[in-house]
Design an enzyme around this catalytic site. Structure first.
Site, short mmCIF file in Angstrom:
data_model
loop_
_atom_site.label_atom_id
_atom_site.label_comp_id
_atom_site.label_asym_id
_atom_site.label_seq_id
_atom_site.Cartn_x
_atom_site.Cartn_y
_atom_site.Cartn_z
CE1 TYR A 176 17.70 13.89 22.81
CE2 TYR A 176 15.53 13.23 23.56
CZ TYR A 176 16.90 13.14 23.65
OH TYR A 176 17.47 12.31 24.56
CE LYS A 189 16.95 13.91 27.04
NZ LYS A 189 17.37 12.73 27.76
CD GLU A 243 20.17 11.31 28.11
OE1 GLU A 243 19.29 10.71 27.46
OE2 GLU A 243 19.91 11.96 29.14
CG ASP A 250 18.81 7.50 30.02
OD1 ASP A 250 18.21 7.92 29.02
OD2 ASP A 250 20.04 7.60 30.17
#
Length: 562
Positions: free
Chosen positions: A101, A172, A243, A267
């Site tokens: 990530y 994610k 996302e 977010d």
């Protein structure tokens, strides 16, 4: 812990079984399984344990020098043998999370078409908008419970990456599994390919997405609506995480769907939850309350405003009025401090403007108030950066803050590392070690005058896996603001600094399973309390969380027919 000893009955055999990442064991297939599933001769003679496989995979991983090569290698394992991938990542979570990530995933998104090896998830193109139901039926995972979807328009701080944004849902969901114990069989990454306005992508002969300017306005909204309806038909109980949508779409989509379906925007809401939890822990460690802080934001987009609203909600829960709480929060964007009467503000920004009565006696050398002006006049105790603009927390700004705040809390949260408002080493040096620092991307500990300062990554991975686990454990029908607030409070109770008065602000990633389970319990309890999940007893809830917590271990296989 879901460590089921019962065998799985598998209808695949031979190369088809080896080509199914969720089921492939590679060299760990037993002698009996190799005979039953027609695998003899397709694998080397030795049968290995998963730990032996992990040791080999880690040796191969260490042979790669660049982070991008390591990312590609790990993604290849994920697309070959998911159980091995997650065991490897769990064994080396601190080392590998920045690879799978942020920050490495940012470069992977920019180079998505260049490093593409194999499809994963679903690419739902506007050009195929009349066949969305058929596309969803093509998903390799059928019992989907968690979806992460992006349209690729605002990928981290890197802007419009088109279908390259698919790297974010993949990453994610990898963390939903590695940190939150959600079985990879229940997950599905999706990119909505509505074109791209990135001239580099459109001009790149390697770009694999729909070569078309972005669809906007009513056509865009209708496409998203049809997608949501199709998901509801296919997987009516699935949790949908929005996302990296652009600011102009992120908040409207959240407002449109949060009371219709089980969804949240990481977010906006996930970032807010982890930030509030971290701030609560910092305040507890200092013997104060969040409602006693004065907070300045650099960045007044949907993420910054989402954090601000969550902070205000927590302040109000501590006993002060909404009006008082809002008077203690100062939002700064590229045009300066958000004030009443400013033109072209979005609805969610309007709620966070400062009154002229607050700033009437402030001193400034220009029209409007810059970040430095706000720090000089508002005298904040907390400074949060979500601007995506590197270097704006200057030495002058930080030292001005330190003049009136002996223990400043500074959170430069922008991702990836190249976009951070200030690097921790500078903040520590400028404040002579007095600042409490947390960042959005990983940084090494800072050594200043012989003392080591751990730098906590205030990363959503502390929050969203636990939220997902809690939602699944009780089959919650919505993700409410109150459930998110409970996730923040649960995270704060895990802080070594708040508990012991020393150590890091957040627990190490090696303890992320414990953190995720605690958050899941708090989220699920609130869902039951609010009537968005069926009521179950506390001990049954703990059992449900453990039963849903998947671990990367190989199950025994028995052969069956279709």
């Amino acid at each position: 812990m879901n460590n089921d000893k019962r065998p799985l009955y598998i209808p695949f055999a031979g190369p088809a079984l080896l080509s199914t990442p969720l089921l492939n064991k590679g060299s760990a297939f037993s002698a009996e399984e190799r005979i039953s599933f027609n695998l003899e001769g397709l694998l080397p003679e030795t049968t290995e344990t998963i730990q032996e496989q992990v040791e080999r995979a880690y040796m191969q991983y260490k042979a790669f020098e660049s982070d991008m090569d390591k990312h590609i290698y790990l993604r290849n394992i994920q697309d070959t043998n998911e159980t091995l991938f997650y065991r490897l990542v769990q064994n080396h979570i601190t080392e590998m999370m920045p690879i799978i990530y942020t920050p490495t995933v940012g470069a992977a998104c920019e180079n998505f078409s260049n490093i593409y090896r194999r499809g994963r998830g679903l690419f739902v193109s506007y050009a195929n908008r009349d066949r969305i139901d058929d596309i969803l039926n093509n998903a390799s995972n059928h019992n989907v419970k968690v979806i992460v979807v992006t349209d690729g328009e605002r990928i981290l701080g890197l802007g419009d990456q088109g279908i390259g944004g698919m790297g974010i849902p993949i990453g994610k969901l990898s963390l939903y599994t590695a940190c939150g114990g959600i079985s990879p069989a229940y997950t599905l990454p999706i990119v909505l390919d509505v074109g791209t306005n990135n001239p580099q992508r459109l001009a790149d002969p390697m770009y694999m997405g729909w070569r078309h300017p972005r669809i906007t306005g009513a056509d865009y909204d209708a496409f998203v609506e049809e997608f949501i309806q199709a998901v509801q038909r296919r997987w009516p109980d699935a949790l949908i995480q929005f996302e990296d949508f652009a600011q102009k779409n992120a908040m409207p989509l959240l407002e449109r769907y949060k009371n219709r379906i089980c969804c949240f925007n990481d977010d906006i809401q996930g970032t807010a939850a982890v930030t509030v939890g971290s701030l609560m822990a910092a305040c507890q460690a200092a013997g104060s309350k969040l409602s006693e802080q004065r907070i300045t934001f650099l960045g007044a987009g949907s993420a910054g405003c989402g954090i601000a609203e969550a902070i205000i909600a927590q302040m109000v829960s501590e006993g002060i009025s909404d009006k008082k709480a809002r008077s203690q929060v100062f939002m700064v964007d590229r045009w300066g401090l958000l004030q009443e009467g400013m033109p072209n503000l979005l609805d969610f920004q309007q709620r966070l403007v400062q009154k002229h009565s607050v700033t009437a006696k402030w001193e400034t050398e220009a029209n409007g108030f810059s970040l430095l002006d706000v720090v000089k006049n508002a005298k904040p105790t907390v400074l949060i950066g979500v601007s995506g603009a590197p270097g704006l927390f200057t030495q002058e700004v930080i030292q001005e803050m330190h003049k009136h705040c002996p223990r400043p809390i500074v959170f430069p949260l922008s991702n990836p590392t190249s976009r951070v408002e200030a690097v921790p080493a500078d903040i520590i040096r400028w404040t002579n070690g007095d600042a409490l620092v947390a960042t959005g991307s990983p940084f090494d500990p800072v050594i200043h005058e012989g003392k080591t300062y751990p730098i906590v990554q205030c990363n959503n991975s502390y929050i969203f896996p636990g939220i997902g686990l809690g939602v699944l454990a009780v089959n919650a029908k919505r993700v409410t603001d109150e459930m998110l607030m409970e996730s923040s409070r649960a995270l704060a109770t895990c802080s070594p600094l708040a508990i012991n008065g020393k150590g890091a602000l957040l627990p190490p990633l090696e303890e992320i399973h414990t953190v995720s389970k605690r958050i899941a319990y708090a989220v699920a309890k609130k869902a039951i309390e609010q009537g968005v999940a069926l009521e179950i007893a506390d001990d049954a809830l703990q059992v449900a969380i453990e039963q849903h917590f998947w671990q990367p271990v190989y199950r025994r296989y028995k052969r069956t027919a279709f």
